[in-house]
Enzyme design. Sequence first.
Site, PDB file in Angstrom:
ATOM      1  N   SER A 271      45.996  54.703 -25.283  1.00  0.00           N
ATOM      2  CA  SER A 271      46.154  53.422 -24.587  1.00  0.00           C
ATOM      3  C   SER A 271      45.024  52.469 -24.959  1.00  0.00           C
ATOM      4  CB  SER A 271      46.193  53.635 -23.068  1.00  0.00           C
ATOM      5  OG  SER A 271      46.912  52.614 -22.430  1.00  0.00           O
TER       6      SER A 271
ATOM      7  N   SER B 110      48.852  49.610 -18.220  1.00  0.00           N
ATOM      8  CA  SER B 110      49.155  49.814 -19.638  1.00  0.00           C
ATOM      9  C   SER B 110      50.606  50.150 -19.938  1.00  0.00           C
ATOM     10  CB  SER B 110      48.250  50.907 -20.210  1.00  0.00           C
ATOM     11  OG  SER B 110      46.929  50.424 -20.362  1.00  0.00           O
TER      12      SER B 110
ATOM     13  N   LYS C 299      52.197  47.910 -22.348  1.00  0.00           N
ATOM     14  CA  LYS C 299      52.102  48.146 -23.794  1.00  0.00           C
ATOM     15  C   LYS C 299      53.446  48.527 -24.409  1.00  0.00           C
ATOM     16  CE  LYS C 299      47.171  49.437 -24.174  1.00  0.00           C
ATOM     17  NZ  LYS C 299      46.605  49.372 -22.819  1.00  0.00           N
TER      18      LYS C 299
END
Length: 444
Positions: A180, A122, A125
């Site tokens: 997340s 993640s 991101k």
Amino acid sequence: MPAPLQTIRRPLLVLSAALSSLALTAPVALAAPSPTPTPTATPSSSASSSAGSSATPAATPPANMSSVGGTRLGQAGTQVNLTSGVPVLPKDVTARSWIVSDAESGAVLASHNAHWRLPPASTLKMLFADTVLPKFPKTTEHKVVASDLAGMGTGSSLVGIKEGESYTVHDLWLGVFLRSGNDAVHVLSHMNGGVAKTVSDMNAHAQDLQALDTRVVTPDGYDEPGQVSSAYDLTLFARSGLQKKDFREYCSTVSAKFPGETTKKKGKSVRGTFDIQNTNRLLSGDSDVSVYPGIAGVKNGNTTNAGATFTGVAERNGKVLLVTVMNPEKAEHNEVYKEAAKILDWGFQADGKVQPVGELVAPKNVPQASAQPGATATGEAGGDTSTKPSAGGSASASAAEEDSSSGVGIALAVTGGLLVLLAAGVFLVNRRWPLPDLVRRRRP
């Protein structure tokens, strides 16, 4: 209205990286070499496969890695100039790859397999946010439909978005950064024209940032064949994202209220809320990890193939460092944060003493800086004007905050509450682009 949020309640001064955040409309000419294996399915369809479908990365780095930022950064193993007066690196760092750099100057203080192309989890991101965040005002509302939530990988981290409910863009970004939430990523991706378009936009933006180790297959960082990045590239994403005021707000938020489901009470529709907390343990703390002094984000991740990944930014005594740690071999709880803290500690001790082993490059679209001390930058709405000395004297300018496409970034400082501009000034210290100046968050 945006959900109320709680920020760090302690002095914190963070100067974000000195480069432009540029919106891209087309890929640049020089493309990164495609990793192996190359995905054959479209991102929207392959995103529903299990985490185990991604090939596990090799146990050792390849002999030939990218040399973007300097030849030594492409070499395997630890790269550092341990001359007289430079502290010894911590010996118990087990990450496959890591890098620590000066966020202001871009100097890479030390690294270990910096360009090893690994699953990012993640932390990807950050690129998603840097690419998509400028496209929608935070007050924009979106009513979620079933197709917005389709295609998420099994076991995805979720913030708890419900079909049929409306959310502001501000709500969605809190879900991305604090929890997340892959569900928030997919809703924003569909608002952006779909997952496939968002993946294309992210790959184009990575190219512009010279993050040539990165190949995006799904925007949320979920394990997919061929999806890779590197500690070097993740640092570039953080550095670019920190140019954006909203990015800095979200990545430094410790906890917030998130909209829940609408229920009927006494014939009236009532929308509840629930608490969400940032899963970045150097920001929020945990039973075996203390809040890191001076921390202000950025993003953590964890998947089956990526292991634990983390990029953070912190300030101490006027120095601002970025650290990225990927996949510690040591299997202790919160190990990625413990190793990141040790590397940051070393970086703050070594900064100003150690000779760099490379640099964080500027985006391809940023020209050589020709500004001199005293040059004026475009001001952010509501910004004050002030003066800050540089190596060649003093510079006076309006506070510079990025719009959605270009300009000079502003740095972050957090003590909780609302953003207040304290000082501004654009100046150069042997760099190719102007440095940002100060913004502080104060208690209300």
